[in-house]
Write a protein that holds these residues in place. Structure first.
Motif, PDB file in Angstrom:
ATOM      1  N   GLU A 146      51.897  47.696  49.298  1.00  0.00           N
ATOM      2  CA  GLU A 146      51.563  47.869  50.714  1.00  0.00           C
ATOM      3  C   GLU A 146      51.312  49.317  51.107  1.00  0.00           C
ATOM      4  O   GLU A 146      50.443  49.577  51.937  1.00  0.00           O
ATOM      5  N   ILE A 147      52.066  50.266  50.547  1.00  0.00           N
ATOM      6  CA  ILE A 147      52.015  51.627  51.096  1.00  0.00           C
ATOM      7  C   ILE A 147      51.552  52.727  50.141  1.00  0.00           C
ATOM      8  O   ILE A 147      51.240  53.819  50.589  1.00  0.00           O
ATOM      9  N   VAL A 148      51.520  52.467  48.854  1.00  0.00           N
ATOM     10  CA  VAL A 148      51.152  53.532  47.916  1.00  0.00           C
ATOM     11  C   VAL A 148      49.625  53.545  47.748  1.00  0.00           C
ATOM     12  O   VAL A 148      49.024  52.509  47.489  1.00  0.00           O
ATOM     13  N   PRO A 149      49.010  54.720  47.905  1.00  0.00           N
ATOM     14  CA  PRO A 149      47.549  54.797  47.829  1.00  0.00           C
ATOM     15  C   PRO A 149      47.013  54.698  46.393  1.00  0.00           C
ATOM     16  O   PRO A 149      46.599  55.683  45.779  1.00  0.00           O
ATOM     17  N   TRP A 178      44.324  52.067  44.417  1.00  0.00           N
ATOM     18  CA  TRP A 178      43.329  51.046  44.708  1.00  0.00           C
ATOM     19  C   TRP A 178      42.873  50.368  43.423  1.00  0.00           C
ATOM     20  O   TRP A 178      42.695  51.004  42.391  1.00  0.00           O
ATOM     21  N   LYS A 179      42.672  49.044  43.518  1.00  0.00           N
ATOM     22  CA  LYS A 179      42.295  48.236  42.358  1.00  0.00           C
ATOM     23  C   LYS A 179      40.912  47.639  42.553  1.00  0.00           C
ATOM     24  O   LYS A 179      40.629  47.041  43.589  1.00  0.00           O
ATOM     25  N   LYS A 180      40.086  47.794  41.521  1.00  0.00           N
ATOM     26  CA  LYS A 180      38.776  47.152  41.505  1.00  0.00           C
ATOM     27  C   LYS A 180      38.766  46.132  40.381  1.00  0.00           C
ATOM     28  O   LYS A 180      39.096  46.449  39.240  1.00  0.00           O
ATOM     29  N   GLU A 181      38.399  44.890  40.708  1.00  0.00           N
ATOM     30  CA  GLU A 181      38.259  43.845  39.701  1.00  0.00           C
ATOM     31  C   GLU A 181      36.803  43.797  39.265  1.00  0.00           C
ATOM     32  O   GLU A 181      35.903  43.743  40.104  1.00  0.00           O
ATOM     33  N   ILE A 182      36.597  43.829  37.961  1.00  0.00           N
ATOM     34  CA  ILE A 182      35.260  43.778  37.392  1.00  0.00           C
ATOM     35  C   ILE A 182      35.063  42.398  36.785  1.00  0.00           C
ATOM     36  O   ILE A 182      35.848  41.970  35.930  1.00  0.00           O
ATOM     37  N   PHE A 183      34.012  41.709  37.236  1.00  0.00           N
ATOM     38  CA  PHE A 183      33.663  40.384  36.730  1.00  0.00           C
ATOM     39  C   PHE A 183      32.372  40.489  35.914  1.00  0.00           C
ATOM     40  O   PHE A 183      31.710  41.523  35.926  1.00  0.00           O
ATOM     41  N   GLU A 184      32.013  39.423  35.254  1.00  0.00           N
ATOM     42  CA  GLU A 184      30.752  39.409  34.506  1.00  0.00           C
ATOM     43  C   GLU A 184      29.558  39.565  35.435  1.00  0.00           C
ATOM     44  O   GLU A 184      28.535  40.122  35.048  1.00  0.00           O
ATOM     45  N   ASP A 185      29.693  39.121  36.679  1.00  0.00           N
ATOM     46  CA  ASP A 185      28.559  39.131  37.607  1.00  0.00           C
ATOM     47  C   ASP A 185      28.778  40.027  38.827  1.00  0.00           C
ATOM     48  O   ASP A 185      28.154  39.849  39.854  1.00  0.00           O
ATOM     49  N   GLU A 232      31.634  43.093  40.985  1.00  0.00           N
ATOM     50  CA  GLU A 232      32.933  43.743  41.116  1.00  0.00           C
ATOM     51  C   GLU A 232      33.348  43.732  42.576  1.00  0.00           C
ATOM     52  O   GLU A 232      32.511  43.588  43.468  1.00  0.00           O
ATOM     53  N   VAL A 233      34.660  43.894  42.790  1.00  0.00           N
ATOM     54  CA  VAL A 233      35.179  43.903  44.154  1.00  0.00           C
ATOM     55  C   VAL A 233      36.455  44.750  44.197  1.00  0.00           C
ATOM     56  O   VAL A 233      37.272  44.699  43.291  1.00  0.00           O
ATOM     57  N   TRP A 234      36.574  45.561  45.276  1.00  0.00           N
ATOM     58  CA  TRP A 234      37.822  46.260  45.532  1.00  0.00           C
ATOM     59  C   TRP A 234      38.777  45.244  46.137  1.00  0.00           C
ATOM     60  O   TRP A 234      38.391  44.488  47.038  1.00  0.00           O
ATOM     61  N   VAL A 235      40.027  45.241  45.679  1.00  0.00           N
ATOM     62  CA  VAL A 235      40.986  44.224  46.078  1.00  0.00           C
ATOM     63  C   VAL A 235      42.024  44.819  47.017  1.00  0.00           C
ATOM     64  O   VAL A 235      42.623  45.849  46.707  1.00  0.00           O
ATOM     65  N   ALA A 236      42.262  44.123  48.133  1.00  0.00           N
ATOM     66  CA  ALA A 236      43.342  44.508  49.039  1.00  0.00           C
ATOM     67  C   ALA A 236      44.662  44.118  48.383  1.00  0.00           C
ATOM     68  O   ALA A 236      44.738  43.121  47.654  1.00  0.00           O
ATOM     69  N   ALA A 237      45.708  44.879  48.654  1.00  0.00           N
ATOM     70  CA  ALA A 237      47.019  44.594  48.057  1.00  0.00           C
ATOM     71  C   ALA A 237      47.498  43.206  48.432  1.00  0.00           C
ATOM     72  O   ALA A 237      48.032  42.486  47.604  1.00  0.00           O
ATOM     73  N   HIS A 238      47.337  42.832  49.683  1.00  0.00           N
ATOM     74  CA  HIS A 238      47.785  41.518  50.150  1.00  0.00           C
ATOM     75  C   HIS A 238      46.652  40.869  50.933  1.00  0.00           C
ATOM     76  O   HIS A 238      46.647  40.921  52.157  1.00  0.00           O
ATOM     77  N   PRO A 239      45.675  40.286  50.225  1.00  0.00           N
ATOM     78  CA  PRO A 239      44.519  39.707  50.921  1.00  0.00           C
ATOM     79  C   PRO A 239      44.902  38.530  51.806  1.00  0.00           C
ATOM     80  O   PRO A 239      45.891  37.889  51.588  1.00  0.00           O
TER      81      PRO A 239
END
Length: 136
Positions: free
Chosen positions: A115-118, A120-127, A129-136
């Motif tokens: 929730e609070i630590v800066p 950031w995670k990006k998920e890479i797919f075959e088709d 990519e997307v930046w992911v929120a910690a708690h979507p």
């Protein structure tokens, strides 16, 4: 031990960092890169961090856990950079006199870290990519 690293995390070192004579329990959380998010196949993850602020916030989490539970020692290590499937992205270890407190403190740290630590995670797919929120 509070750290960010672009190298594979040595889980044994993280656990060793929380060894304490007064500890009857060590709880370890290892967050790993999975190969699927919902129905999409994940190829890899990429993590970025605002390093100085992330380290400061990670230390604050360790301090807060120590204030709430009888923590002997805390270690938090998070990866940055490109991580393949199966790799550890975060390792948290907490030692306490008894198991319940170690579980609770460890859960608090990982939940609050997201929730609070800066970091950031990006998920890479075959088709794509997307930046992911910690708690979507």
């Amino acid at each position: 031990m509070i750290a960010l690293t672009d190298q594979p995390i040595n889980t044994d070192e993280v656990i060793a960092a929380v060894q304490a004579n007064g500890a009857g329990a060590i709880n370890v959380f290892i967050g790993t890169v999975r190969n699927k998010t919902q129905t999409k196949a994940v190829v890899r993850l990429e993590f970025e961090a605002y390093e100085s602020m992330a380290l400061k916030k990670m230390q604050e989490l360790a301090d807060q856990a120590s204030a709430r539970w009888p923590v002997q020692k805390v270690a938090i290590v998070h990866r940055t950079g490109v991580l393949p499937i199966g790799e550890a992205a975060v390792v948290i270890a907490v030692s306490t006199p008894h198991r319940k407190a170690s579980f609770e403190a460890c859960e608090f740290i990982i939940d609050t870290l997201k929730e609070i630590v800066p970091i950031w995670k990006k998920e890479i797919f075959e088709d794509g990519e997307v930046w992911v929120a910690a708690h979507p």
